[in-house]
Design a protein around this motif. Structure first.
Motif, PDB file in Angstrom:
ATOM      1  N   GLY A   1       0.785  -1.056   0.019  1.00  0.00           N
ATOM      2  CA  GLY A   1       0.125   0.049   0.107  1.00  0.00           C
ATOM      3  C   GLY A   1       0.831   1.257  -0.042  1.00  0.00           C
ATOM      4  O   GLY A   1       1.871   1.363   0.605  1.00  0.00           O
ATOM      5  N   ILE A   2       0.166   2.245  -0.776  1.00  0.00           N
ATOM      6  CA  ILE A   2       1.080   3.808  -0.922  1.00  0.00           C
ATOM      7  C   ILE A   2      -0.036   4.739  -0.452  1.00  0.00           C
ATOM      8  O   ILE A   2      -1.199   4.749  -0.952  1.00  0.00           O
ATOM      9  N   LEU A   3       0.400   5.598   0.296  1.00  0.00           N
ATOM     10  CA  LEU A   3      -0.323   6.802   0.962  1.00  0.00           C
ATOM     11  C   LEU A   3       0.591   7.865   0.222  1.00  0.00           C
ATOM     12  O   LEU A   3       1.567   8.257   0.488  1.00  0.00           O
ATOM     13  N   ALA A   4      -0.379   9.068  -0.314  1.00  0.00           N
ATOM     14  CA  ALA A   4       0.244  10.321  -0.676  1.00  0.00           C
ATOM     15  C   ALA A   4      -0.846  11.352  -0.041  1.00  0.00           C
ATOM     16  O   ALA A   4      -2.052  11.357  -0.708  1.00  0.00           O
ATOM     17  N   ASP A   5      -0.505  12.101   0.780  1.00  0.00           N
ATOM     18  CA  ASP A   5      -1.154  13.379   1.127  1.00  0.00           C
ATOM     19  C   ASP A   5      -0.655  14.509   0.525  1.00  0.00           C
ATOM     20  O   ASP A   5       0.396  15.079   1.312  1.00  0.00           O
ATOM     21  N   LEU A   6      -1.080  15.185  -0.493  1.00  0.00           N
ATOM     22  CA  LEU A   6      -0.569  16.015  -1.288  1.00  0.00           C
ATOM     23  C   LEU A   6      -0.583  17.392  -0.515  1.00  0.00           C
ATOM     24  O   LEU A   6      -1.479  17.615   0.296  1.00  0.00           O
ATOM     25  N   GLY A   7       0.095  18.550  -1.096  1.00  0.00           N
ATOM     26  CA  GLY A   7       0.070  19.734  -0.647  1.00  0.00           C
ATOM     27  C   GLY A   7       0.806  20.243   0.532  1.00  0.00           C
ATOM     28  O   GLY A   7       1.699  19.511   0.890  1.00  0.00           O
ATOM     29  N   VAL A   8       0.571  21.353   1.174  1.00  0.00           N
ATOM     30  CA  VAL A   8       1.433  22.010   2.104  1.00  0.00           C
ATOM     31  C   VAL A   8       0.811  21.634   3.604  1.00  0.00           C
ATOM     32  O   VAL A   8      -0.304  21.657   3.894  1.00  0.00           O
TER      33      VAL A   8
ATOM     34  N   PHE B   1       4.991  30.513   2.630  1.00  0.00           N
ATOM     35  CA  PHE B   1       3.797  29.763   2.220  1.00  0.00           C
ATOM     36  C   PHE B   1       2.599  30.424   2.244  1.00  0.00           C
ATOM     37  O   PHE B   1       1.603  30.281   1.253  1.00  0.00           O
ATOM     38  N   SER B   2       2.460  31.224   3.388  1.00  0.00           N
ATOM     39  CA  SER B   2       1.196  31.669   3.700  1.00  0.00           C
ATOM     40  C   SER B   2       0.890  33.147   3.367  1.00  0.00           C
ATOM     41  O   SER B   2       1.831  34.095   3.377  1.00  0.00           O
ATOM     42  N   THR B   3      -0.274  33.586   2.958  1.00  0.00           N
ATOM     43  CA  THR B   3      -0.285  35.032   2.880  1.00  0.00           C
ATOM     44  C   THR B   3      -0.818  35.766   4.092  1.00  0.00           C
ATOM     45  O   THR B   3      -0.760  37.039   4.231  1.00  0.00           O
ATOM     46  N   ARG B   4      -0.729  34.985   5.147  1.00  0.00           N
ATOM     47  CA  ARG B   4      -1.092  35.810   6.548  1.00  0.00           C
ATOM     48  C   ARG B   4      -0.031  36.388   7.187  1.00  0.00           C
ATOM     49  O   ARG B   4       0.086  37.177   8.195  1.00  0.00           O
TER      50      ARG B   4
ATOM     51  N   MET C   1      -2.203  28.846 -15.760  1.00  0.00           N
ATOM     52  CA  MET C   1      -2.311  27.420 -15.767  1.00  0.00           C
ATOM     53  C   MET C   1      -2.326  26.786 -14.302  1.00  0.00           C
ATOM     54  O   MET C   1      -3.209  25.904 -14.066  1.00  0.00           O
ATOM     55  N   TYR C   2      -1.574  27.223 -13.303  1.00  0.00           N
ATOM     56  CA  TYR C   2      -1.449  26.641 -12.261  1.00  0.00           C
ATOM     57  C   TYR C   2      -2.188  27.551 -11.011  1.00  0.00           C
ATOM     58  O   TYR C   2      -2.253  26.637  -9.965  1.00  0.00           O
ATOM     59  N   GLY C   3      -2.557  28.584 -11.148  1.00  0.00           N
ATOM     60  CA  GLY C   3      -3.442  29.371 -10.165  1.00  0.00           C
ATOM     61  C   GLY C   3      -4.964  29.487 -10.850  1.00  0.00           C
ATOM     62  O   GLY C   3      -5.652  29.933  -9.928  1.00  0.00           O
TER      63      GLY C   3
ATOM     64  N   VAL D   1      -2.820  32.732  -6.546  1.00  0.00           N
ATOM     65  CA  VAL D   1      -1.466  33.245  -7.061  1.00  0.00           C
ATOM     66  C   VAL D   1      -0.422  32.389  -6.246  1.00  0.00           C
ATOM     67  O   VAL D   1       0.565  31.915  -6.706  1.00  0.00           O
ATOM     68  N   PHE D   2      -0.529  32.417  -4.956  1.00  0.00           N
ATOM     69  CA  PHE D   2       0.426  31.620  -4.199  1.00  0.00           C
ATOM     70  C   PHE D   2       0.632  30.301  -4.382  1.00  0.00           C
ATOM     71  O   PHE D   2       1.638  29.705  -4.457  1.00  0.00           O
ATOM     72  N   GLN D   3      -0.328  29.639  -4.838  1.00  0.00           N
ATOM     73  CA  GLN D   3      -0.462  28.140  -5.327  1.00  0.00           C
ATOM     74  C   GLN D   3       0.386  28.113  -6.472  1.00  0.00           C
ATOM     75  O   GLN D   3       1.184  27.141  -6.729  1.00  0.00           O
ATOM     76  N   ALA D   4      -0.201  28.915  -7.514  1.00  0.00           N
ATOM     77  CA  ALA D   4       0.721  28.852  -8.915  1.00  0.00           C
ATOM     78  C   ALA D   4       2.423  28.923  -8.504  1.00  0.00           C
ATOM     79  O   ALA D   4       3.062  27.999  -9.097  1.00  0.00           O
ATOM     80  N   LEU D   5       2.811  30.096  -7.598  1.00  0.00           N
ATOM     81  CA  LEU D   5       4.035  30.192  -7.403  1.00  0.00           C
ATOM     82  C   LEU D   5       4.556  28.882  -6.780  1.00  0.00           C
ATOM     83  O   LEU D   5       5.830  28.451  -7.026  1.00  0.00           O
ATOM     84  N   ARG D   6       3.886  28.368  -5.797  1.00  0.00           N
ATOM     85  CA  ARG D   6       4.447  27.248  -5.029  1.00  0.00           C
ATOM     86  C   ARG D   6       4.695  25.898  -6.048  1.00  0.00           C
ATOM     87  O   ARG D   6       5.679  25.163  -5.766  1.00  0.00           O
ATOM     88  N   ILE D   7       3.760  25.778  -6.996  1.00  0.00           N
ATOM     89  CA  ILE D   7       3.609  24.439  -7.904  1.00  0.00           C
ATOM     90  C   ILE D   7       4.903  24.610  -8.673  1.00  0.00           C
ATOM     91  O   ILE D   7       5.595  23.739  -8.821  1.00  0.00           O
ATOM     92  N   VAL D   8       5.261  26.105  -9.005  1.00  0.00           N
ATOM     93  CA  VAL D   8       6.309  26.103  -9.773  1.00  0.00           C
ATOM     94  C   VAL D   8       7.822  25.888  -9.237  1.00  0.00           C
ATOM     95  O   VAL D   8       8.801  25.068  -9.592  1.00  0.00           O
TER      96      VAL D   8
END
Length: 301
Positions: free
Chosen positions: A93-100, A112-115, A150-152, A199-206
Motif C-alpha cells: 500500500g502507498i499513501l500520498a497526502d499532497l499539498g502543504v 507559504f502563507s499570505t497571513r 495554468m497553475y493558479g 497566485v501563491f498556489q501557482a508560484l508554489r507549484i513551480v
C-alpha cells in the motif's frame, strides 16, 4: 498531531486495507500523523517507509524509534529508486497526502502563507535554489502569464503578469506583502483572500515542480505495488486531483485509455472509489484546512 492534523485519517486507513505483516509507504510524512496510525495497525512483520523532503519532517521522524519504520529524506518522485536501495521491490500500500502541511503554512519564514510577512520563499526542500522571489523578479512576462493562468487558474493572469513586471522595475518584489500590494489591486472585490491563494498556489507549484513530481510518482506507484495493493491519494486542488483521477482511471494523464484487441482497458490500477471521498461537516468544523480535500483510492490489477 499538533504539527499537522491528519485529514480523513480513518478513511485513509480503510482505503489502504492494512495487512499486519504488509509493507507500506507514506510518501508525505509531514508531522507523522498518518505514519503513526499505520504503525499502530501493523504486526511485528510489518514495515513502513516514509518519504519527505522537508527538514522539519525529518526532525519529527526522529521521535519514531520503531524498528519497523524507516524515514527517507527525499522527494517522492524518487520512490522506486530508494525502495530498491532498501531491497524493496513490491509493497502492499502507498499513501500520498499532497499539498502543504499545516506546520509549513504556520511557519512564517517559509513564505507559504499570505497571513504572515516574510521573504517569498515557498521551497519545500530548502536545499533547492529556486524561490518564489526569483520567479516574480526574473521570469519574463509571458512566462508569468502562463504560470498564473495554468497553475493558479487566475482569470486576469495576463494583466497581473504585466503589473508584476511593471512593479519590479522600480523595486524588487521580495516579500509576501510586496506581492500582496500588487495582487490586491487586481483581486475581485470581496475575494481578495481567494485570489491571493490562487497566485501563491501557482508560484508554489513551480518552485517545487509539484505536478511533474506527482506524475513521476504516480507512474512509479503502479510499478511497485504488488497485485491487490492499494494506492490512496489525497489532493487539495483541482490540478492535482485531475492528474490522480485520470491516472487511476486510465493509466495516463490525458487522452483516452488504451484498449486491447477485445476492448478491455489497459491500465495498471482499478479505481475503488468512482467519486472522491470528501471530509464530513464535523471534520471541516474541527479542521478548516480539510474543506478542499479529495481522497481517491485505487487497487493494483
Amino acid at each position: 498531531m499538533s504539527y499537522h492534523e491528519p485529514v480523513m485519517l480513518q478513511e485513509t486507513l480503510e482505503g489502504l486495507q492494512l495487512q499486519p505483516n504488509g509493507t507500506y509507504v507514506d510518501l508525505t510524512f509531514g508531522g507523522g500523523g498518518h505514519s503513526k496510525a499505520i504503525l499502530q495497525q501493523l504486526g511485528e512483520g510489518g514495515r513502513l517507509f516514509a518519504f519527505d523532503q522537508d527538514d522539519d519532517a525529518r526532525q519529527q521522524a526522529t521521535a519514531i524509534t520503531d524498528p519497523r519504520f524507516r524515514f527517507i529524506e527525499t522527494n517522492f518522485r524518487h520512490l522506486k529508486r530508494y525502495l530498491k536501495l532498501f531491497g524493496v521491490t513490491a509493497v502492499d500500500g502507498i499513501l500520498a497526502d499532497l499539498g502543504v502541511s499545516s506546520h509549513q503554512l504556520d511557519e512564517p519564514e517559509r513564505g507559504f502563507s499570505t497571513r504572515f510577512e516574510a521573504d517569498l520563499d515557498m521551497r519545500m526542500d530548502r536545499a533547492s535554489s529556486l524561490t518564489a522571489s526569483e520567479i516574480v523578479n526574473t521570469y519574463p512576462e509571458r512566462e508569468l502569464h502562463k504560470i498564473l493562468g495554468m497553475y493558479g487558474e487566475v482569470k486576469n493572469a495576463k494583466s497581473l503578469a504585466a503589473a508584476i513586471v511593471a512593479k519590479r522595475i522600480n523595486a524588487p518584489i521580495r516579500t509576501v506583502n510586496d506581492l500582496k500590494e500588487v495582487l490586491n489591486r487586481y483581486a475581485p472585490k470581496g475575494k481578495e483572500f481567494k485570489y491571493q491563494a490562487q497566485v501563491f498556489q501557482a508560484l508554489r507549484i513551480v518552485v517545487n515542480d509539484e505536478l511533474q513530481a506527482l506524475e513521476e510518482m504516480l507512474e512509479q506507484t503502479a510499478e511497485v505495488l504488488r497485485s491487490g495493493g492499494r494506492l490512496v491519494v489525497m489532493s487539495y486542488h483541482s490540478l492535482e486531483d485531475r492528474l490522480v483521477k485520470h491516472f487511476m482511471a486510465k493509466g495516463k494523464f490525458s487522452g483516452e485509455a488504451e484498449k486491447d484487441f477485445y476492448g478491455n482497458m489497459q491500465r495498471p490500477l482499478e479505481p475503488v472509489t468512482r467519486k472522491p471521498i470528501e471530509p464530513g461537516a464535523e471534520e471541516i468544523a474541527r479542521n478548516n484546512r480539510a474543506r478542499s480535500a479529495r481522497l481517491r483510492v485505487a487497487e493494483k490489477i
